[in-house]
Design a protein around this motif. Sequence first.
Motif, mmCIF file in Angstrom:
data_model
loop_
_atom_site.group_PDB
_atom_site.id
_atom_site.type_symbol
_atom_site.label_atom_id
_atom_site.label_comp_id
_atom_site.label_asym_id
_atom_site.label_seq_id
_atom_site.Cartn_x
_atom_site.Cartn_y
_atom_site.Cartn_z
ATOM 1 N N THR A 27 38.105 43.129 40.873
ATOM 2 C CA THR A 27 36.965 42.907 39.988
ATOM 3 C C THR A 27 37.287 41.937 38.867
ATOM 4 O O THR A 27 36.503 41.024 38.555
ATOM 5 N N LEU A 28 38.450 42.105 38.254
ATOM 6 C CA LEU A 28 38.811 41.273 37.102
ATOM 7 C C LEU A 28 39.480 39.966 37.478
ATOM 8 O O LEU A 28 39.322 38.958 36.778
ATOM 9 N N HIS A 29 40.219 39.956 38.583
ATOM 10 C CA HIS A 29 41.041 38.787 38.877
ATOM 11 C C HIS A 29 40.811 38.177 40.259
ATOM 12 O O HIS A 29 41.387 37.134 40.565
ATOM 13 N N GLY A 30 40.011 38.830 41.095
ATOM 14 C CA GLY A 30 39.800 38.327 42.450
ATOM 15 C C GLY A 30 38.891 37.112 42.478
ATOM 16 O O GLY A 30 38.121 36.859 41.550
ATOM 17 N N PRO A 31 38.948 36.337 43.576
ATOM 18 C CA PRO A 31 38.139 35.114 43.682
ATOM 19 C C PRO A 31 36.712 35.353 44.190
ATOM 20 O O PRO A 31 35.890 34.447 44.141
ATOM 21 N N HIS A 32 36.418 36.553 44.644
ATOM 22 C CA HIS A 32 35.125 36.804 45.279
ATOM 23 C C HIS A 32 34.044 37.102 44.245
ATOM 24 O O HIS A 32 34.312 37.654 43.172
ATOM 25 N N ARG A 33 32.795 36.796 44.607
ATOM 26 C CA ARG A 33 31.679 37.027 43.686
ATOM 27 C C ARG A 33 31.202 38.470 43.708
ATOM 28 O O ARG A 33 30.419 38.871 42.848
ATOM 29 N N LEU A 54 34.687 49.062 30.493
ATOM 30 C CA LEU A 54 35.568 48.971 29.323
ATOM 31 C C LEU A 54 36.599 47.865 29.487
ATOM 32 O O LEU A 54 36.894 47.125 28.536
ATOM 33 N N GLU A 55 37.144 47.729 30.684
ATOM 34 C CA GLU A 55 38.174 46.705 30.897
ATOM 35 C C GLU A 55 37.577 45.302 30.882
ATOM 36 O O GLU A 55 38.186 44.359 30.377
ATOM 37 N N LEU A 56 36.378 45.147 31.441
ATOM 38 C CA LEU A 56 35.721 43.847 31.375
ATOM 39 C C LEU A 56 35.385 43.474 29.935
ATOM 40 O O LEU A 56 35.580 42.331 29.510
ATOM 41 N N ALA A 57 34.883 44.445 29.169
ATOM 42 C CA ALA A 57 34.557 44.183 27.770
ATOM 43 C C ALA A 57 35.809 43.837 26.971
ATOM 44 O O ALA A 57 35.799 42.919 26.140
ATOM 45 N N ALA A 58 36.912 44.575 27.247
ATOM 46 C CA ALA A 58 38.167 44.306 26.538
ATOM 47 C C ALA A 58 38.716 42.922 26.875
ATOM 48 O O ALA A 58 39.416 42.307 26.058
ATOM 49 N N ALA A 59 38.399 42.420 28.061
ATOM 50 C CA ALA A 59 38.864 41.094 28.475
ATOM 51 C C ALA A 59 37.944 39.988 27.961
ATOM 52 O O ALA A 59 38.127 38.814 28.301
ATOM 53 N N GLY A 60 36.961 40.367 27.137
ATOM 54 C CA GLY A 60 36.052 39.380 26.580
ATOM 55 C C GLY A 60 35.014 38.882 27.551
ATOM 56 O O GLY A 60 34.560 37.730 27.451
ATOM 57 N N ARG A 61 34.616 39.733 28.501
ATOM 58 C CA ARG A 61 33.632 39.337 29.505
ATOM 59 C C ARG A 61 32.395 40.236 29.380
ATOM 60 O O ARG A 61 32.349 41.324 29.962
ATOM 61 N N PRO A 62 31.412 39.822 28.619
ATOM 62 C CA PRO A 62 30.188 40.626 28.482
ATOM 63 C C PRO A 62 29.558 40.900 29.851
ATOM 64 O O PRO A 62 29.595 40.045 30.743
ATOM 65 N N LEU A 63 28.992 42.075 30.001
ATOM 66 C CA LEU A 63 28.436 42.417 31.300
ATOM 67 C C LEU A 63 27.153 43.217 31.178
ATOM 68 O O LEU A 63 26.878 43.828 30.139
#
Length: 449
Positions: A27-33, A54-63
């Motif tokens: 989800t965070l690092h894979g190349p697929h959509r 939580l992990e996406l938000a912590a990585a600075g990726r709004p969702l």
Amino acid sequence: MTAPAQETAFDPGMAATRATDAILRDTLHGPHRGVVVDSPPGAGKSTLVVRAALELAAAGRPLMVVAQTNAQVDDLVVRLAEKDPELPVGRLHSSDADPYDKALDDLPNVRKSAKTADLAGLDVVLSTAAKWAHVKTDEPWRHAIVDEAYQMRSDALLAVAGLFERALFVGDPGQLDPFSIVGSEQWAGLSYDPSASAVTTLLAHNPGLPQHRLPVSWRLPASAAPLVSDAFYPYTPFRSGTAAGDRRLTFAVASDGSAPDRVIDEAAESGWGLLELPARYTPRTDPEAVRALAAVVRRLLERGGAAVSERSPDPAPLTAGRIAVGTAHRDQAAAVRAALADLGVTDVTVDTANRLQGREFDVTVVLHPLSGRPDATAFHLETGRLCVLASRHRHACIVVCRAGVSELLDDHPSTEPVQLGVTVKFPDGWEANHAVLARLREHRVGWKP
């Protein structure tokens, strides 16, 4: 001579952790959509959704998070707030008079609005698929999480697909298919069938997307997981997160020898109980079956049940809120509610399989979908319906059913037309019903009211 290899003991916690780590990595690092996650009942779908958010938000990726009902959305908002009270969260809701759970008003980090602009800049925004379908945006979210993706129709996914670039789809493939109030035969077999589930259509167009599965059910006890896995998830098997003996259901009041008490004791001991009434064709709201369901629930409460589990070493009382009655039809549920009210029993959840999806109880009492019927229709043989009814419990499931269902199944082979291009859902209703009935017969208590 070489010594035989020792079989490594199954560690449910480690297996679940490995699966979750792989999902988050893709989800965070894979190349697929897109990433698809199949989950059995009680495997921690909501926990995974919250952690991924939580992990996406912590990585600075709004969702954006898409769920199928307001209750699901509100539950995820509360879970996010519990895990991170400082995380700015947006609850996008409708303009209805009572659009969200008022418990959200007590969460200072949650902003509620019917307008997307009011929630701009927040780390996570959650709403239903129906509400998201009316949102317009110039710049899409980088990520989305679609919860209960198998309950979402593909036309609903199409309506929101332009709002995000990448998405994590999480759902239970064994539960009920998406509901449609119009016929969809004209689209059967086509890759753009609007009545198909979002995941089915997604994978039809993107077969290379990574697919994961959660391997452990933390809800179902060791007595139930093997049956539910074999009957409903033959290609994606799972295990229980607990072992035999980790959970116990005891009663302060001894059995009075009646059939309801005997089936309760059987279910407490083995996890399953079948209260079998004499074979008979009946109205859908079978009065004797309804009274049997109510009698079992009343005795569960009168006998002072207590549940011991891995959650706490101290016995937890079996209250009305921890018991549910499941039926196939709304009029059956209404009849059971009336019967319970006549007995002075309140606060027990009584609902259809559709509305019990995703919920969890200590004990469930179920009216078999084929009980007393003269025929076996596609509706009553839907594998997801029986799967939901048989997989809501943490300790025991008691099924009330008329005798003769096995013979009914054998007398009514499938007459549904075969649609070219449509993936056959396996196992079919006949096989799943026979598997469940074979197990239930081992725990049968007969009753002639």
